[in-house]
Design a protein around this motif. Structure first.
Motif, PDB file in Angstrom:
ATOM      1  N   GLY A 385       0.812  -1.212   0.000  1.00 11.14           N
ATOM      2  CA  GLY A 385       0.000   0.000   0.000  1.00 11.14           C
ATOM      3  C   GLY A 385       0.845   1.261   0.000  1.00 11.14           C
ATOM      4  N   VAL A 386       1.961   1.226   0.729  1.00 13.25           N
ATOM      5  CA  VAL A 386       2.875   2.368   0.743  1.00 13.25           C
ATOM      6  C   VAL A 386       3.471   2.579  -0.646  1.00 13.25           C
ATOM      7  CG1 VAL A 386       4.996   3.301   1.739  1.00 13.25           C
ATOM      8  CG2 VAL A 386       3.398   2.017   3.177  1.00 13.25           C
ATOM      9  N   CYS A 387       3.887   1.498  -1.282  1.00 11.80           N
ATOM     10  CA  CYS A 387       4.480   1.609  -2.619  1.00 11.80           C
ATOM     11  C   CYS A 387       3.455   2.102  -3.639  1.00 11.80           C
ATOM     12  CB  CYS A 387       5.053   0.256  -3.044  1.00 11.80           C
ATOM     13  SG  CYS A 387       6.378  -0.325  -1.962  1.00 11.80           S
ATOM     14  N   ALA A 388       2.186   1.772  -3.426  1.00  6.51           N
ATOM     15  CA  ALA A 388       1.144   2.270  -4.319  1.00  6.51           C
ATOM     16  C   ALA A 388       1.032   3.792  -4.218  1.00  6.51           C
ATOM     17  CB  ALA A 388      -0.188   1.610  -3.982  1.00  6.51           C
ATOM     18  N   ILE A 389       1.231   4.344  -3.027  1.00  6.72           N
ATOM     19  CA  ILE A 389       1.200   5.804  -2.868  1.00  6.72           C
ATOM     20  C   ILE A 389       2.319   6.441  -3.683  1.00  6.72           C
ATOM     21  CG2 ILE A 389       1.557   7.681  -1.218  1.00  6.72           C
ATOM     22  CD1 ILE A 389       0.135   5.982   0.860  1.00  6.72           C
ATOM     23  N   VAL A 390       3.518   5.840  -3.647  1.00  6.14           N
ATOM     24  CA  VAL A 390       4.639   6.356  -4.424  1.00  6.14           C
ATOM     25  C   VAL A 390       4.282   6.423  -5.901  1.00  6.14           C
ATOM     26  CG1 VAL A 390       7.036   5.963  -5.101  1.00  6.14           C
ATOM     27  CG2 VAL A 390       6.317   5.506  -2.755  1.00  6.14           C
ATOM     28  N   ALA A 391       3.734   5.317  -6.431  1.00  7.30           N
ATOM     29  CA  ALA A 391       3.398   5.265  -7.854  1.00  7.30           C
ATOM     30  C   ALA A 391       2.277   6.238  -8.200  1.00  7.30           C
ATOM     31  CB  ALA A 391       3.001   3.837  -8.239  1.00  7.30           C
ATOM     32  N   LEU A 392       1.274   6.322  -7.346  1.00  6.09           N
ATOM     33  CA  LEU A 392       0.107   7.164  -7.643  1.00  6.09           C
ATOM     34  C   LEU A 392       0.471   8.646  -7.643  1.00  6.09           C
ATOM     35  CD1 LEU A 392      -2.918   7.446  -8.153  1.00  6.09           C
ATOM     36  CD2 LEU A 392      -3.264   7.411  -5.667  1.00  6.09           C
ATOM     37  N   THR A 393       1.200   9.094  -6.624  1.00  5.15           N
ATOM     38  CA  THR A 393       1.551  10.523  -6.568  1.00  5.15           C
ATOM     39  C   THR A 393       2.432  10.918  -7.751  1.00  5.15           C
ATOM     40  OG1 THR A 393       3.385   9.947  -5.074  1.00  5.15           O
ATOM     41  CG2 THR A 393       1.327  10.688  -4.065  1.00  5.15           C
ATOM     42  N   ALA A 394       3.392  10.052  -8.103  1.00  5.03           N
ATOM     43  CA  ALA A 394       4.255  10.367  -9.243  1.00  5.03           C
ATOM     44  C   ALA A 394       3.477  10.332 -10.551  1.00  5.03           C
ATOM     45  CB  ALA A 394       5.420   9.384  -9.305  1.00  5.03           C
ATOM     46  N   ALA A 395       2.496   9.438 -10.663  1.00  5.02           N
ATOM     47  CA  ALA A 395       1.697   9.368 -11.883  1.00  5.02           C
ATOM     48  C   ALA A 395       0.865  10.626 -12.074  1.00  5.02           C
ATOM     49  CB  ALA A 395       0.790   8.130 -11.848  1.00  5.02           C
ATOM     50  N   VAL A 396       0.327  11.161 -10.986  1.00  2.00           N
ATOM     51  CA  VAL A 396      -0.433  12.418 -11.084  1.00  2.00           C
ATOM     52  C   VAL A 396       0.489  13.550 -11.543  1.00  2.00           C
ATOM     53  CG1 VAL A 396      -1.694  14.144  -9.762  1.00  2.00           C
ATOM     54  CG2 VAL A 396      -2.125  11.723  -9.365  1.00  2.00           C
ATOM     55  N   ALA A 397       1.692  13.623 -10.958  1.00  6.57           N
ATOM     56  CA  ALA A 397       2.642  14.654 -11.366  1.00  6.57           C
ATOM     57  C   ALA A 397       3.052  14.479 -12.826  1.00  6.57           C
ATOM     58  CB  ALA A 397       3.872  14.610 -10.462  1.00  6.57           C
ATOM     59  N   LEU A 398       3.259  13.238 -13.250  1.00  2.43           N
ATOM     60  CA  LEU A 398       3.662  12.981 -14.631  1.00  2.43           C
ATOM     61  C   LEU A 398       2.563  13.394 -15.606  1.00  2.43           C
ATOM     62  CD1 LEU A 398       5.660  11.799 -16.679  1.00  2.43           C
ATOM     63  CD2 LEU A 398       4.616   9.554 -16.264  1.00  2.43           C
ATOM     64  N   ALA A 399       1.304  13.092 -15.273  1.00  3.02           N
ATOM     65  CA  ALA A 399       0.198  13.482 -16.143  1.00  3.02           C
ATOM     66  C   ALA A 399       0.144  15.000 -16.291  1.00  3.02           C
ATOM     67  CB  ALA A 399      -1.120  12.939 -15.589  1.00  3.02           C
ATOM     68  N   ARG A 400       0.332  15.723 -15.184  1.00  2.00           N
ATOM     69  CA  ARG A 400       0.314  17.181 -15.262  1.00  2.00           C
ATOM     70  C   ARG A 400       1.493  17.695 -16.077  1.00  2.00           C
ATOM     71  NH1 ARG A 400       0.512  21.331 -16.588  1.00  2.00           N
ATOM     72  NH2 ARG A 400       0.051  23.349 -15.575  1.00  2.00           N
ATOM     73  N   HIS A 401       2.640  17.047 -15.930  1.00  2.00           N
ATOM     74  CA  HIS A 401       3.822  17.501 -16.665  1.00  2.00           C
ATOM     75  C   HIS A 401       3.644  17.283 -18.161  1.00  2.00           C
ATOM     76  CE1 HIS A 401       7.958  18.477 -17.481  1.00  2.00           C
ATOM     77  NE2 HIS A 401       8.147  17.311 -18.056  1.00  2.00           N
ATOM     78  N   LEU A 402       3.124  16.151 -18.546  1.00  2.00           N
ATOM     79  CA  LEU A 402       2.923  15.874 -19.973  1.00  2.00           C
ATOM     80  C   LEU A 402       1.903  16.826 -20.581  1.00  2.00           C
ATOM     81  CD1 LEU A 402       2.913  11.963 -19.940  1.00  2.00           C
ATOM     82  CD2 LEU A 402       4.745  13.484 -20.726  1.00  2.00           C
ATOM     83  N   ALA A 403       0.925  17.244 -19.763  1.00  2.00           N
ATOM     84  CA  ALA A 403      -0.089  18.168 -20.274  1.00  2.00           C
ATOM     85  C   ALA A 403       0.454  19.577 -20.457  1.00  2.00           C
ATOM     86  CB  ALA A 403      -1.282  18.203 -19.314  1.00  2.00           C
ATOM     87  N   GLY A 404       1.552  19.937 -19.754  1.00  2.00           N
ATOM     88  CA  GLY A 404       2.026  21.308 -19.811  1.00  2.00           C
ATOM     89  C   GLY A 404       3.444  21.463 -20.297  1.00  2.00           C
ATOM     90  N   ARG A 405       3.985  20.456 -20.998  1.00  2.00           N
ATOM     91  CA  ARG A 405       5.381  20.514 -21.409  1.00  2.00           C
ATOM     92  C   ARG A 405       5.676  21.686 -22.346  1.00  2.00           C
ATOM     93  NH1 ARG A 405       7.491  14.866 -23.558  1.00  2.00           N
ATOM     94  NH2 ARG A 405       9.417  16.083 -23.684  1.00  2.00           N
ATOM     95  N   ALA A 406       4.713  22.085 -23.135  1.00  2.00           N
ATOM     96  CA  ALA A 406       4.964  23.153 -24.109  1.00  2.00           C
ATOM     97  C   ALA A 406       5.222  24.499 -23.439  1.00  2.00           C
ATOM     98  CB  ALA A 406       3.775  23.279 -25.062  1.00  2.00           C
ATOM     99  N   THR A 407       4.779  24.643 -22.191  1.00  3.76           N
ATOM    100  CA  THR A 407       4.951  25.924 -21.501  1.00  3.76           C
ATOM    101  C   THR A 407       6.129  25.923 -20.550  1.00  3.76           C
ATOM    102  OG1 THR A 407       3.441  25.250 -19.726  1.00  3.76           O
ATOM    103  CG2 THR A 407       2.471  26.349 -21.624  1.00  3.76           C
TER     104      THR A 407
END
Length: 416
Positions: A385-407
């Motif tokens: 469950g702890v490792c799932a938190i690591v993956a989930l938080t980073a996945a949210v950050a990655l999704a936001r980064h991919l959406a805003g890379r042009a800026t």
């Protein structure tokens, strides 16, 4: 100059972390319970958080030499008071003062960003971060040895001597000028903080200006998209990082391993390799810009989650998974911090102190939330469950980064 600033950052950061190893000695020496003695650690950390909010923004108003040397001198005084504390109450008060005034790391970061060209900020940020990591690791190791050999007061005396020595060196070598750019706005236009101060009626002018200055990090967070992105990335990644280190002792001391609590400190020593990697990451930020480095770091955090999850197996395979996974997580988190800091420093040259305050406040809020989530997840779902938190938080950050890379910020121009 940059090496001296890295040394100052390391000494300052060490003052926050060595109290973690003096708790048993404080309990025995002052005749209090271990739980009461542990409040020294909380008091130091609470002071540090207060210093980030209340003192780091002053880097945009007070000349750096005066501010840095003054804070180091106050830290030295606080450490000396702690070393001679006759009661726990006096020690706690000294711990709050020490924590609040030892916020040199963020301040020297903003100073260094103004000393070098834009194309070298990543390398310099990596060097300063390495200094802080070295201070964190060495302070725990040296502090523990001093407590065992000379008692719990010895680490405070040694830390005071180091802090005051660094203050005297910086007093001689730091430039006397170098006032923050925000104090010299073109055309005589008042800064937003000064305009806000004018509206704060009855208080004395210095108080009005200071209160307005403290409100500026929130204003910048609302108005600067690149700052918000950096804050989001670091808060999410640091949440996963904190979730791991808040609960890994529970795993190591549990039935899967049956190790003493000191095993966590031994495992943490693996991450000393980060001191070598962060300057390399900084050079990549200078060459490619913060965006690509952020992308690699977020992917690496996600990859670290299944590697860490192997720790639930126990035995040698599980320990190998914990060592490799925690190292990968730490390398990615710290390298991503370098990229985020370079992005933040590029938002507004005259407001780096307030930008840093907003950035670090968000990071620490994320870390606090991650610590709570990590222990809660371990109680309900165990180590996976702890490792799932690591993956989930980073996945949210990655999704936001991919959406805003042009800026994102482009690579800084390279000068030959």
């Amino acid at each position: 100059m940059i090496l001296l600033l890295a040394l100052a950052a390391g000494v300052a950061v060490g003052n926050v972390y060595f109290p973690q190893v003096v708790v048993p000695g404080v309990a025995d020496g002052l005749g209090v319970s271990a739980g009461a003695a542990a409040r020294v650690v909380s008091a130091t950390q609470a002071g540090y958080a207060a210093g980030i909010v209340l003192l780091v923004p002053l880097g945009d108003r007070i000349p750096y030499r005066r501010l840095i040397v003054g804070l180091l001198l106050l830290t030295g005084v606080g450490l000396l008071v702690a070393a001679g504390a006759p009661t726990l109450g006096v020690l706690l008060a000294a711990a709050v003062l020490t924590g609040a005034t030892t916020v040199i790391g963020p301040i020297v970061g903003t100073m260094a960003a103004g000393l070098v060209s834009e194309g070298r900020r990543g390398r310099v940020s990596g060097m300063l971060l390495s200094g802080g990591l070295g201070g964190m690791l060495l302070s725990r190791t040296l502090g523990g040895a001093l407590v065992e050999g000379l008692g719990w007061r010895a680490p405070y005396l040694v830390a005071a001597a180091l802090t005051l020595a660094v203050a005297l060196v910086l007093l001689r070598v730091l430039p006397a000028g170098g006032e923050p750019a925000e104090r010299h706005r073109p055309g005589g236009a008042p800064s937003p903080a000064r305009r806000d101060a004018a509206s704060l009626g009855g208080a004395p002018a210095p108080v009005r200006r200071y209160l307005a200055l403290l409100a500026e990090p929130l204003r910048l967070l609302v108005g600067e998209p690149l700052l918000r992105r950096s804050c989001l990335y670091q808060a999410l990644v640091f949440a996963g990082f904190s979730a791991v280190w808040a609960s890994i002792t529970l795993l190591l001391t549990g039935p899967a391993y049956g190790l003493p609590a000191s095993a966590t400190g031994v495992l943490a020593l693996v991450n000393a390799a980060t001191m070598v990697i962060t300057p390399i990451a900084g050079r990549q930020v200078d060459r490619r810009g913060p965006g690509p480095v952020t992308l690699v770091c977020l992917v690496a955090v996600i990859v670290s989650a299944p590697v860490l999850a192997a720790g639930a197996l126990g035995g040698a395979p599980g320990m190998a998974g914990l060592a490799v996974g925690s190292l990968l997580l730490d390398l990615a988190m710290q390298s991503g911090m370098v990229a985020n800091q370079v992005r933040v420093y590029g938002v507004r040259a005259g407001a780096r102190g307030r930008l840093t305050t907003a950035y670090m406040a968000c990071a620490y809020l994320g870390g606090a939330a991650g610590s709570w989530l990590g222990t809660a997840a371990y109680g309900r779902a165990g180590w996976p469950g702890v490792c799932a938190i690591v993956a989930l938080t980073a996945a949210v950050a990655l999704a936001r980064h991919l959406a805003g890379r042009a800026t994102d910020l482009p690579p800084a121009p390279r000068h030959t």
